[in-house]
Design an enzyme around this catalytic site. Sequence first.
Site, PDB file in Angstrom:
ATOM      1  CG  ASP A  16      -1.962  -1.186   1.454  1.00  0.00           C
ATOM      2  OD1 ASP A  16      -2.307  -1.607   0.077  1.00  0.00           O
ATOM      3  OD2 ASP A  16      -2.459  -1.411   2.350  1.00  0.00           O
ATOM      4  CE  LYS A  19       2.343  -2.535  -4.367  1.00  0.00           C
ATOM      5  NZ  LYS A  19       2.329  -2.160  -2.730  1.00  0.00           N
ATOM      6  N   GLY A  20       0.251   1.509  -7.469  1.00  0.00           N
ATOM      7  CA  GLY A  20      -0.708   1.833  -8.586  1.00  0.00           C
ATOM      8  C   GLY A  20      -0.624   3.112  -9.100  1.00  0.00           C
ATOM      9  CE  LYS A  21       0.907  10.180  -7.462  1.00  0.00           C
ATOM     10  NZ  LYS A  21       0.907  11.480  -6.660  1.00  0.00           N
ATOM     11  CG  ASN A  41      -2.709 -10.807  -2.583  1.00  0.00           C
ATOM     12  OD1 ASN A  41      -2.920 -10.448  -3.633  1.00  0.00           O
ATOM     13  ND2 ASN A  41      -1.946 -11.267  -1.728  1.00  0.00           N
ATOM     14  N   GLY A  43      -4.464  -4.047  -3.842  1.00  0.00           N
ATOM     15  CA  GLY A  43      -5.476  -3.042  -4.149  1.00  0.00           C
ATOM     16  C   GLY A  43      -4.570  -1.667  -4.589  1.00  0.00           C
ATOM     17  CG  HIS A  44      -1.856  -1.717  -7.070  1.00  0.00           C
ATOM     18  ND1 HIS A  44      -0.897  -2.476  -7.867  1.00  0.00           N
ATOM     19  CD2 HIS A  44      -1.657  -2.580  -5.743  1.00  0.00           C
ATOM     20  CE1 HIS A  44      -0.400  -3.397  -7.152  1.00  0.00           C
ATOM     21  NE2 HIS A  44      -0.587  -3.216  -5.937  1.00  0.00           N
ATOM     22  CD  GLN A 225       0.670  -8.944  -2.497  1.00  0.00           C
ATOM     23  OE1 GLN A 225       1.312  -9.564  -3.481  1.00  0.00           O
ATOM     24  NE2 GLN A 225      -0.681  -8.555  -2.883  1.00  0.00           N
ATOM     25  CB  THR A 302      -9.965  -6.119   3.933  1.00  0.00           C
ATOM     26  OG1 THR A 302      -8.745  -5.194   4.588  1.00  0.00           O
ATOM     27  CG2 THR A 302      -9.405  -7.190   3.122  1.00  0.00           C
TER      28      THR A 302
END
Length: 422
Positions: A16, A19-21, A41, A43-44, A225, A302
């Site tokens: 968290d 990474k996605g950004k 598992n 969530g980006h 992760q 979650t």
Amino acid sequence: MTKGKVDALLGIVFGDEGKGKVVDVFTPRYDVVARFAGGPNAGHTIIFEGKKFVLRSIPSGIFDEGKLNIIGNGCVIAPDLFAAEAHELEAAGYDLKSRLHISKRAHLILPTHRVLDRAYEAAKGKNKVGTTGKGIGPTYSEKASRTGLRVGDILDNFQEKYNALKARHMQILSDMHYTDFDITEEEKLWMEGVEYLRQFPLTDTEIEINRALEAGKNVLAEGAQGTMLDIDHGTYPFVSSSSTVCGGVCTGLGVAPNRIGEVFGIFKAYSTRVGAGPFPVELFDETGDLIREVGHEYGAVTGRNRRCGWLDLVALKYAIMLNGVTQLIMMKSDVLDGFDTIRVCTAYEKDGVQTTDMPYDTEGWKAVYEDLPGWKTDLTQMTSEQQFPLQLRDYISYIEKETATPITIVSVGPDRAQTIMR
Ligand code: GDP
Ligand code: IMO
Ligand code: MG
């Protein structure tokens, strides 16, 4: 980035990190974006032009219409969740089917893997890992014990293979006296997901990636992760079940180590962790609550509270060593805007003994801190490093000196635009 190379963008703490950004920001520079490990598992989160997406299995390079995205052999995939995620993107106007390729070697997460995940957690009682409940551990276990099903299996006599594996799972669950579940509806959606999955190019992605590299194209490997959740090097047994480190890029995509170029290590200006397990920098006071509130530290998958604390240099240095990080990316700097003092953990201490090396058993260690002055300035509107307050520059220099690694990007807000290249 160099042509013919795979650059890796890796979460180097407990996930968290953002990474996605950053993958979304980097995508224009690359030809291919590929996930090499993990599954839903992850969530980006990606935010741009007033829109927000949370991706779980689909690479974060998907918003750049011209780029090939790949789900590699090291990943695990749940067809029902994949379909839901893809439908959301399709509804937002993104065409996926031609430019999202999925490895035939990626493993399938069955509905009963998710039930097993819950059953194993329940059996562990107070020692539970606090998994995301997505069936990750049971699926990777079956990959290792050579009983799993792969994406390529859906192309041939699938129902029979599915029934056999499901029957095995039902037997285990019955032996565990874990019978209070009903997957009828879930299984229906899952089978619909399998049909939907068939519409995508299911390929030998390792060959595709290597051909692209030979043609001089470049690839961005998107981590999931973080290093401290790695199956080998994390805080075992409170870890996920895949290789989240740079070595996982090679096995999870089928690329040779000499193909790896830059290794971007991404971390937050402070620390968070979701789920159970040792976390020496965890704050149980109002400072921890304040970081959680300002940083919106609630899980993207979650919704759980993320545990919060100050930056941990012991973990950061360990991760830089394991991954061969060449550049650091510091995220969520703006979350520390209001603090008078910013603390940094420089060592762990137990029974009067201090260490700066990550110990085998991280349980019971206390953080030793150094205090630095806060900048007390709103960073969120800043667009260049020249605008940074002195104390932030000092914080950056301090981390660079301690880790002997340059921080080349500083993020000052969740939006794509709030990214400062140094
Ligand atoms: P990932 O799993 O590494 O992709 O990260 P997540 O998406 O799970 O969590 C990162 C969260 O921080 C998301 O809600 C992002 O929108 C948000 N975020 C990313 N960068 C920044 C930043 O620089 N500042 C702030 N305030 N939020 C950020
Ligand atoms: P991204 O990619 C943060 C944590 C879970 C749990 C442990 C094992 O968004 O950074 P699992 O379901 O994998 O068996 O859970 O790992 N975990 C994550 N924590 N970010 C993630 O992914 C995570 N994926 C798993 O909370 O402690
Ligand atoms: Mg996440």
